[in-house]
Design an enzyme around this catalytic site. Structure first.
Site, PDB file in Angstrom:
ATOM      1  N   SER A  70       0.887  -1.260   0.184  1.00 45.17           N
ATOM      2  CA  SER A  70      -0.054  -0.002   0.074  1.00 45.17           C
ATOM      3  C   SER A  70       0.870   1.195  -0.159  1.00 45.17           C
ATOM      4  O   SER A  70       1.931   1.196   0.675  1.00 45.17           O
ATOM      5  CB  SER A  70      -0.970  -0.052   1.055  1.00 45.17           C
ATOM      6  OG  SER A  70      -1.343   1.312   1.290  1.00 45.17           O
ATOM      7  N   TYR A 100      -1.611  -0.324  10.045  1.00 52.32           N
ATOM      8  CA  TYR A 100      -1.941  -0.879   8.937  1.00 52.32           C
ATOM      9  C   TYR A 100      -0.754  -0.529   8.009  1.00 52.32           C
ATOM     10  O   TYR A 100       0.065  -1.248   7.365  1.00 52.32           O
ATOM     11  CB  TYR A 100      -3.149  -0.189   8.149  1.00 52.32           C
ATOM     12  CG  TYR A 100      -3.379  -0.530   6.759  1.00 52.32           C
ATOM     13  CD1 TYR A 100      -3.954  -1.912   6.242  1.00 52.32           C
ATOM     14  CD2 TYR A 100      -3.155   0.274   5.730  1.00 52.32           C
ATOM     15  CE1 TYR A 100      -3.985  -1.791   4.819  1.00 52.32           C
ATOM     16  CE2 TYR A 100      -3.195   0.171   4.494  1.00 52.32           C
ATOM     17  CZ  TYR A 100      -3.703  -0.926   4.011  1.00 52.32           C
ATOM     18  OH  TYR A 100      -3.865  -1.481   2.609  1.00 52.32           O
TER      19      TYR A 100
HETATM   20  P1  NAP Z   1     -11.720  -5.671   0.013  1.00 51.81           P
HETATM   21  O1  NAP Z   1     -12.509  -5.234  -1.149  1.00 51.81           O
HETATM   22  O2  NAP Z   1     -12.143  -5.381   1.460  1.00 51.81           O
HETATM   23  O3  NAP Z   1     -11.540  -7.250  -0.142  1.00 51.81           O
HETATM   24  C1  NAP Z   1     -10.746  -8.052   0.683  1.00 51.81           C
HETATM   25  C2  NAP Z   1     -10.532  -9.371   0.459  1.00 51.81           C
HETATM   26  O4  NAP Z   1      -9.566 -10.026   1.243  1.00 51.81           O
HETATM   27  C3  NAP Z   1     -11.955 -10.224   0.306  1.00 51.81           C
HETATM   28  O5  NAP Z   1     -11.989 -11.281  -0.808  1.00 51.81           O
HETATM   29  C4  NAP Z   1     -11.900 -10.746   1.565  1.00 51.81           C
HETATM   30  O6  NAP Z   1     -12.624 -12.294   1.545  1.00 51.81           O
HETATM   31  C5  NAP Z   1     -10.413 -11.150   1.743  1.00 51.81           C
HETATM   32  N1  NAP Z   1      -9.725 -11.573   3.138  1.00 51.81           N
HETATM   33  C6  NAP Z   1      -9.785 -10.680   4.053  1.00 51.81           C
HETATM   34  N2  NAP Z   1      -9.406 -11.223   5.156  1.00 51.81           N
HETATM   35  C7  NAP Z   1      -8.889 -12.425   4.824  1.00 51.81           C
HETATM   36  C8  NAP Z   1      -8.186 -13.562   5.534  1.00 51.81           C
HETATM   37  N3  NAP Z   1      -8.025 -13.546   6.948  1.00 51.81           N
HETATM   38  N4  NAP Z   1      -8.047 -14.682   4.848  1.00 51.81           N
HETATM   39  C9  NAP Z   1      -8.723 -14.807   3.287  1.00 51.81           C
HETATM   40  N5  NAP Z   1      -9.027 -13.923   2.750  1.00 51.81           N
HETATM   41  C10 NAP Z   1      -9.329 -12.506   3.360  1.00 51.81           C
HETATM   42  O7  NAP Z   1     -10.012  -5.074  -0.172  1.00 51.81           O
HETATM   43  P2  NAP Z   1      -9.526  -4.408  -1.261  1.00 51.81           P
HETATM   44  O8  NAP Z   1      -9.514  -3.100  -1.089  1.00 51.81           O
HETATM   45  O9  NAP Z   1      -9.579  -5.079  -2.519  1.00 51.81           O
HETATM   46  O10 NAP Z   1      -7.699  -4.669  -0.776  1.00 51.81           O
HETATM   47  C11 NAP Z   1      -6.885  -5.646  -1.157  1.00 51.81           C
HETATM   48  C12 NAP Z   1      -5.622  -5.689  -0.828  1.00 51.81           C
HETATM   49  O11 NAP Z   1      -5.101  -4.184  -1.434  1.00 51.81           O
HETATM   50  C13 NAP Z   1      -5.254  -5.459   0.607  1.00 51.81           C
HETATM   51  O12 NAP Z   1      -4.221  -6.110   0.930  1.00 51.81           O
HETATM   52  C14 NAP Z   1      -5.237  -3.957   0.905  1.00 51.81           C
HETATM   53  O13 NAP Z   1      -4.388  -3.672   2.141  1.00 51.81           O
HETATM   54  C15 NAP Z   1      -4.606  -3.443  -0.370  1.00 51.81           C
HETATM   55  N6  NAP Z   1      -4.953  -2.176  -0.618  1.00 51.81           N
HETATM   56  C16 NAP Z   1      -5.972  -1.760  -0.764  1.00 51.81           C
HETATM   57  C17 NAP Z   1      -6.342  -0.255  -1.190  1.00 51.81           C
HETATM   58  C18 NAP Z   1      -7.701   0.370  -1.412  1.00 51.81           C
HETATM   59  O14 NAP Z   1      -7.910   1.720  -1.276  1.00 51.81           O
HETATM   60  N7  NAP Z   1      -8.615  -0.185  -1.493  1.00 51.81           N
HETATM   61  C19 NAP Z   1      -5.192   0.879  -1.079  1.00 51.81           C
HETATM   62  C20 NAP Z   1      -3.932   0.033  -0.877  1.00 51.81           C
HETATM   63  C21 NAP Z   1      -3.798  -1.305  -0.617  1.00 51.81           C
HETATM   64  P3  NAP Z   1     -14.082 -12.030   1.805  1.00 51.81           P
HETATM   65  O15 NAP Z   1     -14.828 -11.629   0.641  1.00 51.81           O
HETATM   66  O16 NAP Z   1     -14.516 -13.683   2.365  1.00 51.81           O
HETATM   67  O17 NAP Z   1     -14.664 -11.426   3.152  1.00 51.81           O
END
Ligand code: NAP
Length: 249
Positions: free
Chosen positions: A144, A158
């Protein structure tokens, strides 16, 4: 040529689901990991099938070692040896300042965002390493922009977890560079997904957009492009590197 087989952790929603969609278009067989949301994971699997690839949804809490071991065993049995790993699963928790942090919160944060990536890397390396009879492979860690920015007043825990992911990326890339495995990271900025609602502010991207040089949040599909490129042969001489997909932030 080896059939590409990818595990994407947290692929039921958001960046993971978009990455699955793109990798399916590019012919990868897919292990779609999720924690709770089987319905969403099954939709991702169905979309992958429409591109003619094999795809299976596998429930596993990747913060738990026994679940990670079981996840990789199922992939071995149902798809074969993986050639690509995307460590994408990650969480934020309600926004807070460090002075209010709790031990329970830290435990969950680091188990989910850091331990999961280490454990999945361990399992992947033992299968991919050419000196252990593997075919090599590529790993992309989803870090991130917070690892550079610190996320003050919101998610310093985080941000620190993602700094650990950056260190894992660099250190592991050097450990396995001679074993046919490339390890890189993508550092997304503010991306339109459901993660912000889980942190207590569904409209966080809209609030912060004016502070982004490009004046908008990014999409999960834009991040997926960077992940897919780092996995691809087009990035064959790239390891230990970081792509900031953050609109200039
Ligand atoms: P999201 O929409 O909240 O989706 C999270 C995903 O992770 C879901 O598929 C969830 O599964 C799964 N998950 C969470 N905890 C888990 C666990 N313990 N074991 C297995 N699966 C798990 O998140 P996102 O925004 O796409 O983020 C994805 C990655 O990008 C993360 O690492 C996040 O830190 C990083 N990121 C995101 C942003 C942003 O602005 N969105 C920015 C920087 C970095 P379920 O559907 O089953 O709950």
């Amino acid at each position: 040529m080896t059939q590409p087989i990818a595990l994407i952790t947290g692929a039921s929603r958001g960046i993971g689901a978009a990455t699955a969609q793109l990798l399916a278009q590019r012919g990868y067989d897919l292990a779609i990991n999720y924690q709770h949301n089987a319905a969403a994971a099954n939709e991702v699997v169905a979309a992958a099938h429409s591109h003619g690839v094999r795809a299976v949804a596998i429930q596993a809490d990747v913060s738990q070692e026994s679940d990670v071991v079981h996840l990789f065993k199922r992939i071995d049995d149902e798809l074969g040896t993986i050639t690509a790993l995307v460590n994408n699963a990650g969480i934020v928790q309600p926004q807070t300042r460090v002075e209010w942090i709790t031990e329970d919160r830290l435990d969950l944060m680091y188990r989910t965002n850091v331990n999961s990536a280490f454990l999945c890397c361990r399992e992947a390396v033992t299968r991919m390493a050419t000196d252990k009879g593997g075919q090599g492979g590529a790993i992309v860690n989803v870090s991130s922009a917070a690892s550079r920015l610190g996320a003050p007043n919101e998610y310093v825990d985080y941000a620190a977890s993602k700094a650990a992911v950056d260190a894992l990326t660099k250190g592991l890339s050097l450990e396995v560079a001679a074993q046919g495995i490339r390890v890189n990271a993508v550092r997304p900025g503010l991306i339109e997904t459901e993660i912000h609602a889980s942190g207590g502010e569904p409209d966080r991207v809209a609030r912060m957009a004016p502070a982004i040089p490009m004046q908008r949040g990014g999409t999960a599909e834009e991040v997926a492009q960077s992940i897919a490129w780092l996995l691809s042969d087009e990035a064959s001489y790239i390891t230990g590197s970081f792509i900031d997909a953050a609109g200039g932030r």
